[in-house]
Enzyme design. Structure first.
Site, mmCIF file in Angstrom:
data_model
loop_
_atom_site.group_PDB
_atom_site.id
_atom_site.type_symbol
_atom_site.label_atom_id
_atom_site.label_comp_id
_atom_site.label_asym_id
_atom_site.label_seq_id
_atom_site.Cartn_x
_atom_site.Cartn_y
_atom_site.Cartn_z
ATOM 1 N N HIS A 60 65.594 -2.704 81.955
ATOM 2 C CA HIS A 60 66.294 -1.424 81.865
ATOM 3 C C HIS A 60 66.757 -1.015 83.250
ATOM 4 C CE1 HIS A 60 62.204 -0.268 82.912
ATOM 5 N NE2 HIS A 60 62.564 0.996 83.120
ATOM 6 N N HIS A 62 66.244 1.543 85.286
ATOM 7 C CA HIS A 62 65.501 2.376 86.220
ATOM 8 C C HIS A 62 65.318 1.574 87.496
ATOM 9 C CE1 HIS A 62 63.613 5.411 83.157
ATOM 10 N NE2 HIS A 62 64.797 5.804 83.609
ATOM 11 N N ASP A 64 63.166 0.967 89.812
ATOM 12 C CA ASP A 64 62.036 0.102 90.152
ATOM 13 C C ASP A 64 62.039 -1.198 89.362
ATOM 14 O OD1 ASP A 64 61.494 1.769 87.915
ATOM 15 O OD2 ASP A 64 59.340 1.439 88.113
ATOM 16 N N HIS A 65 63.082 -1.371 88.536
ATOM 17 C CA HIS A 65 63.190 -2.614 87.778
ATOM 18 C C HIS A 65 64.459 -3.417 88.092
ATOM 19 C CE1 HIS A 65 59.757 -1.915 85.004
ATOM 20 N NE2 HIS A 65 59.970 -0.669 85.423
ATOM 21 N N HIS A 140 61.661 3.914 75.525
ATOM 22 C CA HIS A 140 61.506 4.494 76.860
ATOM 23 C C HIS A 140 62.541 5.605 77.002
ATOM 24 C CE1 HIS A 140 59.889 4.708 80.778
ATOM 25 N NE2 HIS A 140 60.896 4.155 81.426
ATOM 26 N N HIS A 268 52.169 -2.726 85.723
ATOM 27 C CA HIS A 268 52.953 -1.501 85.874
ATOM 28 C C HIS A 268 52.042 -0.292 86.089
ATOM 29 C CE1 HIS A 268 56.125 1.547 85.039
ATOM 30 N NE2 HIS A 268 56.899 0.610 85.567
#
Length: 301
Positions: A60, A62, A64-65, A140, A268
């Site tokens: 996805h 976001h 941090d990914h 999410h 995570h």
């Protein structure tokens, strides 16, 4: 099957931890899963050759990914890469990466192919002669997928003693390994099961991050070998997990139990916790086979 954790902590990077990224090696294929900041450095620390990465899966959008993705693509260019690179991720990933490349005048000299995802049901997004990759729709705050990697069954194994007893010529060995029966010169048909052993069982790995507790994924991941499931919070912060659409260690373990997976890996983690062993302790109250991901850790299955 080998899994190398490059980063497995939530939110912002720290000097001692990294956001989500991992490398799965399965049937001599190397897959990069998520690409948080610092992924390039972690690849180098773990001595993973950049040139072996041809397929990247982004869960996805976001930061941090995926904030490490454009940097990795740019480095591939600086290293004079010529091999095609395939990126699988949510709709919008092509636009955001190409915009950064355009403004920095950093067009690649290799084929850069985006496979944008928008389905809310599980679908096959990659397949070759050895591996199949399917999406795992997650819940999410934005559109998110997990990924299920499954080996295809290999050839059957020759029972050399049986083959020699029937005086079968070596030119038929591959046909036998492919599962075919053999007709002898005298007309007798020898069933394949008498000439072979079952192939090595196919292995499977599921990556699930980030997501609220979601039992809808159970039919997709049922009976798999290894499940990596986010466990951002401990049970004491379950209300916060629900609010932010993340999971607790106990909730991840509940999914593993109900899906009858063989092994659960937690990851995570929120950086609010000083001791990740607390996650394993809580998960073990629900599910017996629990491992902890940590930056730089490698698992062989």
């Amino acid at each position: 099957m080998n899994l190398t954790i490059l980063g497995c902590y939530a939110a912002t990077p720290r000097t001692i931890t990294n956001p989500t990224s991992q490398v799965l090696e399965i049937r001599n294929r190397l897959f990069l899963i998520d690409c948080g900041e610092g992924t390039q450095v972690q690849l180098r620390k773990n001595k993973i050759r950049f040139s072996k990465i041809n397929h990247i899966f982004i869960s996805h959008l976001h930061g941090d990914h995926f904030f490490g993705l454009v940097g990795l693509v740019s480095t591939f260019m600086l290293l004079n890469r010529t091999t095609d690179l395939h990126i699988y991720g949510p709709k919008g990933i092509e636009e955001v990466i190409n915009l950064q490349l355009k403004i920095s005048n950093s067009w690649t000299n290799f084929g850069l192919y985006f496979h944008e995802l928008k389905s809310n049901t599980s679908e096959i997004i990659f397949e070759d002669d050895k591996v199949i990759v399917k999406t795992i729709p997650l819940k999410h705050r934005i559109y998110t997928n997990g990924f299920l990697f499954t080996e295809k069954l290999g050839d059957r194994k020759l029972n050399l003693e049986a083959v020699k007893n029937y005086e079968i010529d070596t030119c038929y060995y591959q046909k036998i390994k492919n599962g075919k029966n053999i007709t002898l010169d005298d007309g007798r048909v020898i069933e394949n099961e008498k000439l072979t052993f079952d192939p090595i069982p196919a292995k499977s790995y599921a990556f699930c991050s980030d997501t609220a507790f979601n039992e809808d994924i159970i039919p997709i991941i049922e009976n798999i070998d290894v499940l990596y499931h986010e466990s951002t919070f401990l049970d004491s912060e379950e209300k916060l997990a629900n609010k932010t659409m993340h999971c607790t260690a106990k909730q991840a373990a509940t999914i593993a139990l109900k899906a009858n997976v063989k092994q659960l890996i937690l990851g995570h983690y929120s950086t609010r916790y000083d001791n990740i062993n607390l996650f394993k302790k809580e998960a073990l109250t629900i599910f017996p086979e629990v491992l902890l991901a940590d930056d730089g850790k490698s698992f062989d299955f």
